[in-house]
Design a protein around this motif. Structure first.
Motif, PDB file in Angstrom:
ATOM      1  N   ASP A  15      17.197  41.870   8.698  1.00 61.39           N
ATOM      2  CA  ASP A  15      16.527  41.378   9.899  1.00 61.39           C
ATOM      3  C   ASP A  15      15.229  42.145  10.131  1.00 61.39           C
ATOM      4  O   ASP A  15      15.174  43.366   9.928  1.00 61.39           O
ATOM      5  CB  ASP A  15      17.464  41.549  11.095  1.00 61.39           C
ATOM      6  N   PHE A  51      15.370  33.022   8.636  1.00 65.46           N
ATOM      7  CA  PHE A  51      16.711  33.606   8.604  1.00 65.46           C
ATOM      8  C   PHE A  51      17.748  32.507   8.382  1.00 65.46           C
ATOM      9  O   PHE A  51      18.639  32.620   7.532  1.00 65.46           O
ATOM     10  CB  PHE A  51      16.966  34.344   9.924  1.00 65.46           C
ATOM     11  N   ALA A  52      17.635  31.411   9.143  1.00 67.79           N
ATOM     12  CA  ALA A  52      18.594  30.319   9.041  1.00 67.79           C
ATOM     13  C   ALA A  52      18.534  29.650   7.673  1.00 67.79           C
ATOM     14  O   ALA A  52      19.577  29.322   7.082  1.00 67.79           O
ATOM     15  CB  ALA A  52      18.338  29.295  10.147  1.00 67.79           C
ATOM     16  N   LEU A  55      20.187  31.882   4.995  1.00 65.77           N
ATOM     17  CA  LEU A  55      21.637  31.893   5.120  1.00 65.77           C
ATOM     18  C   LEU A  55      22.228  30.576   4.618  1.00 65.77           C
ATOM     19  O   LEU A  55      23.252  30.568   3.918  1.00 65.77           O
ATOM     20  CB  LEU A  55      22.031  32.133   6.582  1.00 65.77           C
ATOM     21  N   ARG A  58      22.594  30.195   0.711  1.00 69.42           N
ATOM     22  CA  ARG A  58      23.204  31.350   0.059  1.00 69.42           C
ATOM     23  C   ARG A  58      23.988  30.968  -1.192  1.00 69.42           C
ATOM     24  O   ARG A  58      24.256  31.822  -2.046  1.00 69.42           O
ATOM     25  CB  ARG A  58      24.131  32.077   1.031  1.00 69.42           C
ATOM     26  N   PRO A  63      27.245  36.726   2.174  1.00 71.19           N
ATOM     27  CA  PRO A  63      26.164  37.284   2.994  1.00 71.19           C
ATOM     28  C   PRO A  63      26.477  38.670   3.537  1.00 71.19           C
ATOM     29  O   PRO A  63      27.585  38.951   3.985  1.00 71.19           O
ATOM     30  CB  PRO A  63      26.030  36.271   4.139  1.00 71.19           C
ATOM     31  N   VAL A  65      24.536  41.066   6.312  1.00 72.42           N
ATOM     32  CA  VAL A  65      23.459  41.107   7.301  1.00 72.42           C
ATOM     33  C   VAL A  65      23.166  42.559   7.652  1.00 72.42           C
ATOM     34  O   VAL A  65      24.059  43.303   8.058  1.00 72.42           O
ATOM     35  CB  VAL A  65      23.841  40.319   8.569  1.00 72.42           C
ATOM     36  N   ARG A  74      23.377  35.941  15.684  1.00 76.51           N
ATOM     37  CA  ARG A  74      22.614  34.816  15.128  1.00 76.51           C
ATOM     38  C   ARG A  74      23.315  34.259  13.894  1.00 76.51           C
ATOM     39  O   ARG A  74      23.437  33.046  13.710  1.00 76.51           O
ATOM     40  CB  ARG A  74      21.198  35.262  14.778  1.00 76.51           C
ATOM     41  N   THR A  75      23.803  35.153  13.051  1.00 74.42           N
ATOM     42  CA  THR A  75      24.489  34.731  11.837  1.00 74.42           C
ATOM     43  C   THR A  75      25.769  33.975  12.164  1.00 74.42           C
ATOM     44  O   THR A  75      26.050  32.904  11.607  1.00 74.42           O
ATOM     45  CB  THR A  75      24.820  35.950  10.966  1.00 74.42           C
ATOM     46  N   LEU A  90      31.943  37.589   6.038  1.00 76.90           N
ATOM     47  CA  LEU A  90      30.672  38.196   6.421  1.00 76.90           C
ATOM     48  C   LEU A  90      30.768  39.715   6.358  1.00 76.90           C
ATOM     49  O   LEU A  90      31.806  40.297   6.666  1.00 76.90           O
ATOM     50  CB  LEU A  90      30.308  37.750   7.838  1.00 76.90           C
TER      51      LEU A  90
END
Length: 286
Positions: A15, A51-52, A55, A58, A63, A65, A74-75, A90
């Motif tokens: 991020d 970012f979106a 992801l 992927r 992932p 983060v 957000r993820t 995650l």
């Protein structure tokens, strides 16, 4: 045909807030992840949109983060909206200033320990709250919202800080007369106590005739949430009202609430439902 991530295939999304806040921890996390995984793809998004996209693309990579609570949320929100949260495992390396949610879930505090948990930890399935606007809550939901920057150790509403927050939440600021900025902000009038109806699995825990000082909802174990309502006390402190259930509905006067790292509202009615084991998170093995 669906593809499945393997522990050796990582998508490391760093991020931008983490890069600015603590570049050294970011570098350490990259080094540990790169040395421990056979294949690591590092992404440096500059916007929420990037970012979106990263992801979503992927593929077969798992992932990881690197960021604060806002990056984590957000993820989770993106995966939930894509209906991929339950099928994704995650990992999080907490870097930044807002890390209370990640740490409360069991993610290690240091970059090295968190990166090693991403590589060698065990998947743990965690319950989450999902509201009727498709929002997701990982930690504790609070009404009124706890002021930003208050640590977990100071979150118990034993005194007036919760009432002061309630005043700020329920009383809007008065606009200046004649449209010109005011040099001195007028003190808001003292409002009446909060009047909220809290229902747990359809059963009323507190109704509009009982003023309340604070409400908290926390995902617990076995698909239930723990609900704590603190009645507004005069003199001696009132005993909290508690209940457990799968659905929690709060209604009444316009209210705001803090869900993890964000404040939402005002709303007049909101229902939260527990999703058992909806989040898979890599945590240190036991």
């Amino acid at each position: 045909m669906a593809t499945f991530a393997t522990p050796d295939q990582l998508l490391v999304i760093i991020d931008p807030v983490a890069r600015r806040a603590d570049g050294e921890s970011v570098r350490i996390a990259k080094d540990v992840l790169g040395a421990g995984a056979a294949s690591t793809k590092v992404c440096l998004p500059e916007s929420p949109e990037e970012f979106a996209r990263m992801l979503q693309r992927r593929g077969s990579r798992r992932p990881v983060v690197v960021g604060d609570d806002r990056a984590l949320m957000r993820t989770v929100a993106l995966l939930h909206r894509q209906r991929e949260l339950a099928g994704c495992v995650l990992s999080v390396v907490p870097v930044g200033t807002m890390l209370g949610v990640a740490h409360s879930l069991g993610v290690p505090t240091g970059a090295v320990a968190a990166a090693r948990a991403a590589l060698d930890g065990a998947e743990r399935r965690l319950d989450v709250l999902v509201d009727d606007s498709d929002g997701v809550v990982l930690g504790t939901l609070r009404i009124p919202p706890l002021p930003t920057g208050v640590e977990a150790s100071a979150e118990e509403p034993h005194g007036r800080p919760w009432l002061q927050s309630l005043v700020r939440t329920l009383v809007p600021a008065r606009p200046p007369r004649s449209g010109r900025p005011s040099r001195v902000a007028a003190a808001p009038p003292s409002p009446g106590p909060a009047r909220l109806r809290v229902e747990v699995d359809g059963v009323t825990l507190v109704d509009l005739d009982q003023p309340v000082e604070a409400v908290s909802v926390t995902p617990g174990a076995s698909g239930t949430a723990e609900v704590v309502v603190r009645p507004l006390s005069v003199g001696a402190e009132a005993a909290p009202l508690t209940a457990r259930g799968r659905t929690v509905t709060v209604s009444g006067a316009d209210f705001r609430y803090r869900a993890d790292a964000a404040v939402a509202g005002p709303v007049r009615r909101r229902t939260w439902t527990v999703r058992e084991g909806a989040l898979g998170l890599m945590l240190p093995g036991r």
